[in-house]
Design an enzyme around this catalytic site. Structure first.
Site, PDB file in Angstrom:
ATOM      1  CG  ASN A   1      -0.341  -0.211   2.496  1.00  0.00           C
ATOM      2  OD1 ASN A   1       0.743  -0.790   2.595  1.00  0.00           O
ATOM      3  ND2 ASN A   1      -0.962   0.262   3.543  1.00  0.00           N
TER       4      ASN A   1
ATOM      5  CB  THR B   1      -4.702  -9.313  11.181  1.00  0.00           C
ATOM      6  OG1 THR B   1      -4.573  -7.926  11.512  1.00  0.00           O
ATOM      7  CG2 THR B   1      -4.855 -10.105  12.468  1.00  0.00           C
TER       8      THR B   1
ATOM      9  CD  GLU C   1       1.429  -1.036  11.105  1.00  0.00           C
ATOM     10  OE1 GLU C   1       0.232  -1.270  11.379  1.00  0.00           O
ATOM     11  OE2 GLU C   1       1.790  -0.512  10.052  1.00  0.00           O
TER      12      GLU C   1
ATOM     13  CB  CYS D   1      -2.628  -0.070   8.482  1.00  0.00           C
ATOM     14  SG  CYS D   1      -1.160   0.924   8.741  1.00  0.00           S
TER      15      CYS D   1
ATOM     16  CD  GLU E   1       7.165  -0.741  12.011  1.00  0.00           C
ATOM     17  OE1 GLU E   1       6.122  -0.345  11.485  1.00  0.00           O
ATOM     18  OE2 GLU E   1       8.080  -1.304  11.387  1.00  0.00           O
TER      19      GLU E   1
HETATM   20  O1  TXE Z   1      -1.118  -8.758   2.528  1.00  0.00           O
HETATM   21  P1  TXE Z   1      -0.005  -9.690   3.137  1.00  0.00           P
HETATM   22  P2  TXE Z   1      -2.279  -9.094   1.512  1.00  0.00           P
HETATM   23  C1  TXE Z   1      -4.400  -6.050   5.082  1.00  0.00           C
HETATM   24  C2  TXE Z   1      -5.571  -5.608   4.232  1.00  0.00           C
HETATM   25  C3  TXE Z   1      -5.529  -6.557   3.083  1.00  0.00           C
HETATM   26  C4  TXE Z   1      -5.099  -7.822   3.775  1.00  0.00           C
HETATM   27  C5  TXE Z   1      -4.444  -8.847   2.911  1.00  0.00           C
HETATM   28  O2  TXE Z   1      -6.765  -5.816   4.946  1.00  0.00           O
HETATM   29  O3  TXE Z   1      -6.780  -6.724   2.461  1.00  0.00           O
HETATM   30  O4  TXE Z   1      -4.154  -7.391   4.731  1.00  0.00           O
HETATM   31  O5  TXE Z   1      -3.446  -8.237   2.131  1.00  0.00           O
HETATM   32  C6  TXE Z   1       4.237 -11.066   2.607  1.00  0.00           C
HETATM   33  N1  TXE Z   1       5.465 -15.232   5.333  1.00  0.00           N
HETATM   34  N2  TXE Z   1      -3.190  -5.274   4.868  1.00  0.00           N
HETATM   35  O6  TXE Z   1      -2.657 -10.540   1.584  1.00  0.00           O
HETATM   36  O7  TXE Z   1      -0.126 -11.084   2.603  1.00  0.00           O
HETATM   37  C7  TXE Z   1       3.758 -10.529   1.290  1.00  0.00           C
HETATM   38  O8  TXE Z   1       4.490 -11.082   0.218  1.00  0.00           O
HETATM   39  C8  TXE Z   1       6.133 -14.083   5.163  1.00  0.00           C
HETATM   40  C9  TXE Z   1      -2.856  -4.326   5.890  1.00  0.00           C
HETATM   41  O9  TXE Z   1      -1.910  -8.573   0.202  1.00  0.00           O
HETATM   42  O10 TXE Z   1      -0.066  -9.515   4.595  1.00  0.00           O
HETATM   43  C10 TXE Z   1       3.959  -9.042   1.479  1.00  0.00           C
HETATM   44  O11 TXE Z   1       5.331  -8.713   1.260  1.00  0.00           O
HETATM   45  N3  TXE Z   1       5.678 -13.074   4.408  1.00  0.00           N
HETATM   46  C11 TXE Z   1      -1.503  -3.806   5.751  1.00  0.00           C
HETATM   47  C12 TXE Z   1       3.624  -8.826   2.948  1.00  0.00           C
HETATM   48  O12 TXE Z   1       3.714 -10.128   3.536  1.00  0.00           O
HETATM   49  C13 TXE Z   1       4.488 -13.219   3.797  1.00  0.00           C
HETATM   50  C14 TXE Z   1      -0.899  -3.658   4.439  1.00  0.00           C
HETATM   51  C15 TXE Z   1       2.234  -8.282   3.209  1.00  0.00           C
HETATM   52  O13 TXE Z   1       1.292  -9.036   2.496  1.00  0.00           O
HETATM   53  C16 TXE Z   1       3.745 -14.406   3.931  1.00  0.00           C
HETATM   54  C17 TXE Z   1      -1.309  -4.698   3.509  1.00  0.00           C
HETATM   55  C18 TXE Z   1       4.275 -15.440   4.740  1.00  0.00           C
HETATM   56  N4  TXE Z   1       3.639 -16.598   4.940  1.00  0.00           N
HETATM   57  C19 TXE Z   1      -2.448  -5.428   3.742  1.00  0.00           C
HETATM   58  N5  TXE Z   1       2.602 -14.253   3.226  1.00  0.00           N
HETATM   59  C20 TXE Z   1      -1.037  -2.773   6.744  1.00  0.00           C
HETATM   60  N6  TXE Z   1      -0.901  -3.157   8.009  1.00  0.00           N
HETATM   61  O14 TXE Z   1      -0.726  -1.662   6.378  1.00  0.00           O
HETATM   62  C21 TXE Z   1       2.635 -13.039   2.665  1.00  0.00           C
HETATM   63  N7  TXE Z   1       3.782 -12.402   2.995  1.00  0.00           N
END
Ligand code: TXE
Length: 482
Positions: A150, A228, A248, A282, A462
Site C-alpha cells: 500500500n 493480520t 504492524e 492501515c 516502530e
Molecule cells: O497482505 P499480506 P495481503 C491487510 C488488508 C488486506 C489484507 C491482505 O486488509 O486486504 O491485509 O493483504 C508477505 N510469510 N493489509 O494478503 O499477505 C507478502 O508477500 C512471510 C494491511 O496482500 O499480509 C507481502 O510482502 N511473508 C496492511 C507482505 O507479507 C508473507 C498492508 C504483506 O502481504 C507471507 C497490507 C508469509 N507466509 C495489507 N505471506 C497494513 N498493516 O498496512 C505473505 N507475505
C-alpha cells in the site's frame, strides 16, 4: 518485457531458478514487468552475503552508517520523479500522492534514522556499594524486513533504515505486487556506495520466499507489516524459533465526530481519513461515529464530498482516487460491499466498481468511494478490515456510547477524535483502545513517536528509538569496583 532483479551482495541478479511472476499495473490491468520469484537458493546467497557484511558493518562508526544513509536519501530526492511514477504505476495510487507523500517520506525515513544512529544511547545504573550496570545495545546480526504494497517505498525504508542504523545487515522483501520502487532503490544503494551485502532485496511471493525468510535459522529478527492473518502465520513460525518479531497489522479505525467539532475541519479530516490512498492505509478511519444531534447534516455533507472525489487515471494531475492494488483486492472489496448490503446497510454513494472514461484505464481496477449507513456495530462490515474506499456512518448519543463503539472491534491501531472540548478529547484518548490517537487531525506523524497497535493490530512499536531498540539486543554488564 522488463525483467526486475534481486539485489544480493551489492549486485543486481536474476533469480537462480529463472522463474518470474507477472507484475500488473492496476490502473490498466496489464502486465508491465516480470518480478523474480525468488527461492531458498537466492535466500542462502543473500544470507551468506549479509553475514559477511555484518562483520564490518557492525563495527562501523554510527557516523559512517549515517553518512551513507544520508547519501541514499539524497539519491532518492534526485530521482524523486522517476520513483513517484513507478510507485503510482505499481500501486494504482495518484502520482500526485506518490510525489507528495510516499517518496518524500522514504527520504525522510533514511534521514531520520541517519540522525538517530548518532544519537542512540543506552542506560547505566549505579548501585550502592560500588557497582555499576551498563547496557550494551548490540545489533542482532542478519535481520529481515517484510513490507506490504500500500505504501511500498515508504514502509520499505521505514523498516530498513532503523535496522541498518543499528548496525544490522538486512534481507528485505517488498510485496510481490509492488516491486518497482524497491528495485530502483537497489540502484540508488549502489550509487551511494552502501557496502556490498549490507542490504539484500529479494522479490517474490509471501507464501514461498516470505515464509522461507521467516523460517531461516540465521535470521534472528523480523519486522513485518501486512495483514493480520499473515501476521499470525509469521508469529506462528517465528515464535517457536524464539525470533524477535515486530508486527504492524490491520486496523478498523474509528473517527469520532462530536457536535461541537469544527465542522469543515472535521469533514475534511473524516473524508481524508476514509479515502486517502483509496482507503488502503492501515491508519484509515473506516468507521465514522457521529453524535446523533448532527448525524444527518454530517452524513449529507460527507456523502456530498465523497461523491465529488475524482476517480481517474492515477497519472492525471486532477485524480484524487486511483485504482486499488489488484484484481483480487478489488473483488475482495466488492465482496465486502455485497456483505454490507446483506447485513442491511444502505449504500449512500458508490457501492460499485468504477469505470474510468479513458482508453488506457478502461480495464483498470477502480472502486467508487462508498459510504454506507444503517449497520449495527457488531456486524462483520463494522468489525472486519476492508482496506478500500469504503466508510460506514454510525450515530451515537453519549460520550460513553462513542467510546464503547470505538472499542468494539478486535483491532486497535488508530483513532481520531473531532471535538473542541479539549477535556473530553483527553478523557477519550485515555480510554480508547488504539496505539495512536489523533485529536482534531489525522495522519499527522512525528517520526520520533511510537507507531503500532493494540489487540489484533499487532505487537511491538516502530518509530523513533523504539525501532532502534527492536533492532538491538540489550545486554546488561554489571561491574563491581569496590
Ligand atoms: O497482505 P499480506 P495481503 C491487510 C488488508 C488486506 C489484507 C491482505 O486488509 O486486504 O491485509 O493483504 C508477505 N510469510 N493489509 O494478503 O499477505 C507478502 O508477500 C512471510 C494491511 O496482500 O499480509 C507481502 O510482502 N511473508 C496492511 C507482505 O507479507 C508473507 C498492508 C504483506 O502481504 C507471507 C497490507 C508469509 N507466509 C495489507 N505471506 C497494513 N498493516 O498496512 C505473505 N507475505
Amino acid at each position: 518485457m522488463q525483467k526486475l532483479e534481486n539485489y544480493i551482495d551489492g549486485h543486481l541478479e536474476a533469480p537462480r531458478s529463472g522463474r518470474y511472476l507477472d507484475n500488473y499495473e492496476p490502473a490498466t490491468g496489464r502486465v508491465v514487468s516480470q518480478v523474480p520469484s525468488s527461492d531458498g537458493a537466492d535466500l542462502d546467497a543473500a544470507v551468506a552475503a549479509a553475514e559477511r557484511a555484518f562483520v564490518e558493518w557492525r563495527r562501523s562508526a554510527p557516523d559512517e552508517r549515517s553518512r551513507v544513509m544520508l547519501t541514499i536519501a539524497d539519491r532518492i530526492d534526485a530521482n524523486a520523479e522517476e520513483l513517484a511514477q513507478a510507485e503510482s504505476k505499481d500501486t494504482g495510487k495518484p502520482v500526485s500522492l506518490a510525489r507528495a507523500l510516499d517518496i518524500p517520506r522514504a527520504a525522510a525515513n533514511l534521514r531520520f534514522y541517519a540522525a538517530a544512529a548518532t544519537q542512540f544511547a543506552s542506560e547505566s545504573h549505579s548501585m550502592e556499594g560500588g557497582a555499576i550496570n551498563y547496557t550494551l545495545r548490540q545489533p542482532h546480526g542478519v535481520v529481515a524486513t517484510i513490507s506490504p504494497w500500500n505504501l511500498p517505498l515508504y514502509l520499505f525504508t521505514w523498516k530498513i533504515a532503523p535496522a541498518l542504523a543499528a548496525g544490522n545487515t538486512v534481507i528485505a522483501k517488498p510485496s510481490e505486487l509492488t516491486p518497482l520502487t524497491a528495485c530502483l532503490f537497489s540502484k540508488l544503494c549502489q550509487e551511494a556506495g552502501l557496502p556490498n551485502g549490507v542490504l539484500n532485496i529479494l522479490h517474490g511471493e509471501g507464501a514461498t520466499i516470505g515464509q522461507q525468510i521467516v523460517e531461516h535459522p540465521s535470521i534472528s529478527a523480523i519486522s513485518f507489516t501486512g495483514g493480520t492473518v499473515t501476521g499470525a502465520t509469521v508469529a506462528r513460525t517465528a515464535g517457536p524459533m524464539f525470533k524477535k518479531v515486530s508486527l504492524e497489522l490491520g486496523g478498523k479505525n474509528p473517527t469520532l465526530v462530536f457536535a461541537d467539532a469544527d465542522w469543515d475541519k472535521a469533514l475534511d479530516g473524516a473524508v481524508k481519513a476514509a479515502f486517502s490512498n483509496q482507503g488502503e492505509i492501515c491508519l484509515c478511519g473506516s468507521r465514522i461515529l457521529v453524535e446523533s444531534a448532527v448525524f444527518e447534516r454530517f452524513r449529507d455533507d460527507f456523502v456530498e464530498r465523497a461523491s465529488a472525489l475524482r476517480v481517474g487515471d492515477p497519472l492525471e494531475a486532477t485524480t484524487q482516487q486511483g485504482a486499488v492494488v489488484s484484481e483480487a483486492h478489488m473483488k475482495k472489496i466488492l465482496g465486502c460491499l455485497d456483505l454490507a448490503k446483506e447485513e442491511g446497510g444502505r449504500v449512500l454513494c458508490g457501492g460499485k466498481r468504477a469505470r474510468v472514461d479513458s482508453d488506457r484505464c478502461k480495464d483498470g481496477w477502480f472502486v467508487q468511494p462508498t459510504v454506507i449507513e444503517g449497520l449495527s456495530m457488531g456486524c462483520r462490515t463494522n468489525r472486519e478490515e476492508i482496506f478500500g474506499p469504503v466508510a460506514t456512518l454510525i450515530p451515537f448519543d453519549t460520550e460513553e456510547e462513542a467510546v464503547g463503539f470505538a472499542n468494539a472491534t478486535d483491532y486497535g491501531l488508530s483513532s481520531s477524535i473531532w471535538s473542541q472540548d479539549i477535556s473530553r478529547c483527553h478523557r477519550i484518548a485515555e480510554r480508547i483502545h488504539s496505539g495512536l490517537v489523533w485529536v482534531n487531525t489525522w495522519l499527522l506523524r512525528d517520526l520520533r513517536t511510537p507507531m503500532g497497535g493494540m489487540k489484533q493490530s499487532g505487537v511491538g512499536r516502530e518509530g523513533g528509538f523504539e525501532a532502534l531498540r527492536f533492532f538491538t539486543e540489550p545486554k546488561n554488564v554489571c561491574v563491581k569496583y569496590e
